[in-house]
Design a protein around this motif. Structure first.
Motif, PDB file in Angstrom:
ATOM      1  N   ASN A  70      -4.547  -5.019   9.877  1.00 21.23           N
ATOM      2  CA  ASN A  70      -3.218  -5.197   9.280  1.00 21.23           C
ATOM      3  C   ASN A  70      -2.710  -6.611   9.575  1.00 21.23           C
ATOM      4  OD1 ASN A  70      -2.739  -3.871  12.017  1.00 21.23           O
ATOM      5  ND2 ASN A  70      -0.640  -4.460  11.512  1.00 21.23           N
ATOM      6  N   CYS A  71      -2.287  -7.269   8.499  1.00 27.09           N
ATOM      7  CA  CYS A  71      -1.963  -8.695   8.565  1.00 27.09           C
ATOM      8  C   CYS A  71      -0.473  -8.966   8.478  1.00 27.09           C
ATOM      9  CB  CYS A  71      -2.689  -9.438   7.437  1.00 27.09           C
ATOM     10  SG  CYS A  71      -4.483  -9.250   7.520  1.00 27.09           S
ATOM     11  N   ASP A  72       0.347  -7.912   8.520  1.00 25.29           N
ATOM     12  CA  ASP A  72       1.788  -8.145   8.529  1.00 25.29           C
ATOM     13  C   ASP A  72       2.205  -8.717   9.869  1.00 25.29           C
ATOM     14  OD1 ASP A  72       0.982  -5.624   9.414  1.00 25.29           O
ATOM     15  OD2 ASP A  72       2.871  -4.643   8.918  1.00 25.29           O
ATOM     16  N   ILE A  73       3.353  -9.363   9.866  1.00 25.86           N
ATOM     17  CA  ILE A  73       3.792 -10.123  11.036  1.00 25.86           C
ATOM     18  C   ILE A  73       4.856  -9.343  11.815  1.00 25.86           C
ATOM     19  CG2 ILE A  73       4.743 -12.337  11.825  1.00 25.86           C
ATOM     20  CD1 ILE A  73       3.849 -13.366   8.920  1.00 25.86           C
ATOM     21  N   HIS A  74       6.010  -9.173  11.214  1.00 28.72           N
ATOM     22  CA  HIS A  74       7.157  -8.607  11.927  1.00 28.72           C
ATOM     23  C   HIS A  74       7.184  -7.083  11.888  1.00 28.72           C
ATOM     24  CE1 HIS A  74       8.481 -12.710  12.254  1.00 28.72           C
ATOM     25  NE2 HIS A  74       8.331 -12.836  10.951  1.00 28.72           N
ATOM     26  N   THR A  75       6.373  -6.479  11.011  1.00 28.22           N
ATOM     27  CA  THR A  75       6.320  -5.014  10.926  1.00 28.22           C
ATOM     28  C   THR A  75       5.005  -4.476  11.476  1.00 28.22           C
ATOM     29  OG1 THR A  75       5.523  -5.226   8.636  1.00 28.22           O
ATOM     30  CG2 THR A  75       7.886  -4.890   8.954  1.00 28.22           C
ATOM     31  N   ARG A  76       4.263  -5.302  12.189  1.00 25.37           N
ATOM     32  CA  ARG A  76       2.898  -4.952  12.585  1.00 25.37           C
ATOM     33  C   ARG A  76       2.814  -3.739  13.512  1.00 25.37           C
ATOM     34  NH1 ARG A  76       4.492  -9.538  15.291  1.00 25.37           N
ATOM     35  NH2 ARG A  76       4.152  -9.643  17.556  1.00 25.37           N
ATOM     36  N   VAL A  77       3.779  -3.584  14.393  1.00 22.44           N
ATOM     37  CA  VAL A  77       3.721  -2.474  15.350  1.00 22.44           C
ATOM     38  C   VAL A  77       3.865  -1.142  14.624  1.00 22.44           C
ATOM     39  CG1 VAL A  77       4.843  -1.402  17.332  1.00 22.44           C
ATOM     40  CG2 VAL A  77       4.558  -3.886  17.262  1.00 22.44           C
ATOM     41  N   ARG A  78       4.806  -1.072  13.690  1.00 23.17           N
ATOM     42  CA  ARG A  78       4.991   0.158  12.913  1.00 23.17           C
ATOM     43  C   ARG A  78       3.769   0.448  12.055  1.00 23.17           C
ATOM     44  NH1 ARG A  78       7.133   1.538   7.669  1.00 23.17           N
ATOM     45  NH2 ARG A  78       7.988   3.661   7.708  1.00 23.17           N
ATOM     46  N   THR A  79       3.220  -0.588  11.424  1.00 18.97           N
ATOM     47  CA  THR A  79       2.056  -0.398  10.568  1.00 18.97           C
ATOM     48  C   THR A  79       0.898   0.187  11.354  1.00 18.97           C
ATOM     49  OG1 THR A  79       2.704  -2.193   9.085  1.00 18.97           O
ATOM     50  CG2 THR A  79       0.385  -1.577   9.086  1.00 18.97           C
ATOM     51  N   LYS A  80       0.636  -0.339  12.531  1.00 22.28           N
ATOM     52  CA  LYS A  80      -0.445   0.190  13.366  1.00 22.28           C
ATOM     53  C   LYS A  80      -0.191   1.649  13.731  1.00 22.28           C
ATOM     54  CE  LYS A  80      -1.328  -4.249  15.621  1.00 22.28           C
ATOM     55  NZ  LYS A  80      -1.254  -5.000  16.889  1.00 22.28           N
ATOM     56  N   VAL A 111      -8.105   0.196  14.022  1.00 17.33           N
ATOM     57  CA  VAL A 111      -6.960  -0.576  13.553  1.00 17.33           C
ATOM     58  C   VAL A 111      -6.753  -1.767  14.488  1.00 17.33           C
ATOM     59  CG1 VAL A 111      -4.517  -0.606  12.927  1.00 17.33           C
ATOM     60  CG2 VAL A 111      -5.828   1.510  12.693  1.00 17.33           C
ATOM     61  N   TYR A 112      -6.797  -2.962  13.916  1.00 15.42           N
ATOM     62  CA  TYR A 112      -6.463  -4.175  14.652  1.00 15.42           C
ATOM     63  C   TYR A 112      -5.453  -4.966  13.837  1.00 15.42           C
ATOM     64  CZ  TYR A 112     -10.547  -3.385  17.659  1.00 15.42           C
ATOM     65  OH  TYR A 112     -11.456  -2.850  18.536  1.00 15.42           O
ATOM     66  N   GLY A 113      -4.569  -5.656  14.532  1.00 16.11           N
ATOM     67  CA  GLY A 113      -3.662  -6.569  13.865  1.00 16.11           C
ATOM     68  C   GLY A 113      -4.160  -7.990  14.041  1.00 16.11           C
ATOM     69  N   MET A 114      -3.584  -8.922  13.283  1.00 21.31           N
ATOM     70  CA  MET A 114      -3.976 -10.324  13.457  1.00 21.31           C
ATOM     71  C   MET A 114      -3.623 -10.825  14.845  1.00 21.31           C
ATOM     72  SD  MET A 114      -3.740 -12.457   9.958  1.00 21.31           S
ATOM     73  CE  MET A 114      -2.001 -12.829  10.049  1.00 21.31           C
ATOM     74  N   ASP A 115      -2.678 -10.151  15.503  1.00 25.83           N
ATOM     75  CA  ASP A 115      -2.343 -10.523  16.876  1.00 25.83           C
ATOM     76  C   ASP A 115      -3.427 -10.107  17.861  1.00 25.83           C
ATOM     77  OD1 ASP A 115      -1.688  -7.859  16.291  1.00 25.83           O
ATOM     78  OD2 ASP A 115      -0.216  -7.753  17.901  1.00 25.83           O
TER      79      ASP A 115
END
Length: 396
Positions: free
Chosen positions: A196-206, A217-221
């Protein structure tokens, strides 16, 4: 004589910063030279800010597309990777996508619509209404999207990002499929391995993806949080806040920012005897009224600032006082009454009518926006911003 000037923001010209340069000394010397030239007079509570880009550059915090590909391949293996909610940006995302594609056999890109997270519009709401499409429920394939909307171009850049991203992935010998959906879990119909490549909503998306049964599931962070092959990295933000440097390299967000600003503050104190606040800034937090772009593509406005910039403003709304409490006063009498109110104001005005409309955002977000607009992102050559009078009020 009463001072007329309030807040002043100056962009300061600086040398082109390279890896290994002593940025602390350069930024302090630049301010001292501006004072020697008679362009400013250093005072207590001035603010000295510098862009995150030059700090990262001086630190050499770079990685390569191959480094990103290696990290992605290690985390996802041979599985099809769902790349969801990327922003539409050649500078911010295209080179990262190249790395993702180089580390995968197939990528399914899920684009949010009508715009990405930071307000870059693929299409507008009127077009959705005319086509009878519900962005909250409908999942569109690329063929369905093109059939309804054609291949729209970005308002400012003129780029067809749908074609651009697909061609970029395929140029890395990676299969690519594109869908359009605003529910994160829509990607699970295509793959259960998601970046998931969203920035400010990344925690919810995960959280939503994991709850719905996603396998990985990994984020860009979480990409490039450690060095690979001697590369740079960011242990907290990974690829978030990165920018394209060359066709094969990425400049990451700077590290050790708090240590840096504290050291600059100390050196300024030693050189001038003045207490200067210092901050590192990235994107400002503001929205463009024409392109509808919300500027903040960095994970935070300021990744590092000195202690005096903590908190939010605590201000009275002068026009409220003039129109209400002191409606029967004018001239010098009104002026003195307002000054008295400022001097005697409560230490916490949140929720009180006299502060209504002052929008007490965090100081670093407000100042960062001022800095971003002052320095710009083009050829001004002013990566340092010197602000005076920011903490003044009507009584000063």
């Amino acid at each position: 004589m009463e001072r007329i000037t309030g807040t002043v923001s100056r962009g300061l010209r600086a040398p082109i910063i390279k890896q290994g340069d002593d940025l602390k000394q350069i930024v302090v010397d630049t301010v001292l030279q501006a004072q020697a030239n008679g362009e400013l007079e250093i005072r207590d509570k001035d603010i000295l800010a510098l862009t995150e880009s030059i700090l990262a550059r001086s630190q050499g915090n770079y990685c390569t597309v191959d480094d990103i590909a290696e990290d992605v391949k290690e985390k996802f293996g041979e599985d099809t990777v769902g790349v969801i909610f990327p922003i539409l940006s050649r500078n911010r995302f295209s080179i990262l996508l190249k790395g993702f594609a180089r580390g995968a056999k197939k990528i399914v890109i899920q684009l949010s619509y009508p715009s990405d997270e930071v307000g870059n519009h693929i299409i507008d709401y009127d077009a959705l209404d005319e086509a009878g499409v519900d962005p909250y429920a409908d999942v569109l394939t690329e063929e369905e999207f093109v059939g309804k909307f054609g291949r729209p171009l970005h308002t400012f850049t003129g780029v067809d990002y749908v074609s651009y991203y697909k061609e970029l992935v395929e140029s890395e010998n990676c299969e690519c499929e594109i869908i359009f959906a605003n529910k994160a879990t829509a990607i699970l119909a295509y793959t259960d391995c998601v970046l998931n490549c969203d920035i400010h909503t990344r925690v919810r998306t995960k959280r939503l993806l994991k709850k719905a049964g996603a396998k990985l599931v990994y984020g860009m962070d979480e990409i490039m949080t450690a060095s690979r092959n001697g590369s740079g990295f960011h242990d907290q933000y990974g690829l978030l806040g990165s920018n394209k440097a060359t066709e094969e390299t990425v400049k990451l967000f700077p590290v050790h920012c708090r240590e840096f600003v504290d050291s600059v503050q100390q050196l300024m104190q030693e050189k001038t005897g003045k207490q200067i606040e210092v901050m590192v800034y990235g994107d400002g937090a503001f929205k463009d009224p024409v392109g509808k772009i919300w500027e903040l593509a960095d994970p935070v406005v300021s990744p590092g600032y000195t202690a005096g910039l903590e908190g939010t403003p605590n201000e009275l709304k002068l026009k409220y006082l003039a129109d209400n409490q002191y409606a029967d006063l004018s001239g010098e009498e009104l002026k003195e009454a307002i000054k008295k109110s400022i001097t005697e104001k409560d230490s916490q005005l949140k929720g009180k009518m006299a502060s209504e409309g002052t929008t007490p955002r965090r100081l670093t977000d407000l100042i960062g926006s001022l800095c971003d607009l002052t320095s710009g992102s083009g050829d001004k050559g002013t990566p340092f911003v010197y602000i005076q009078g920011y903490f003044d009020n009507y009584t000063d």
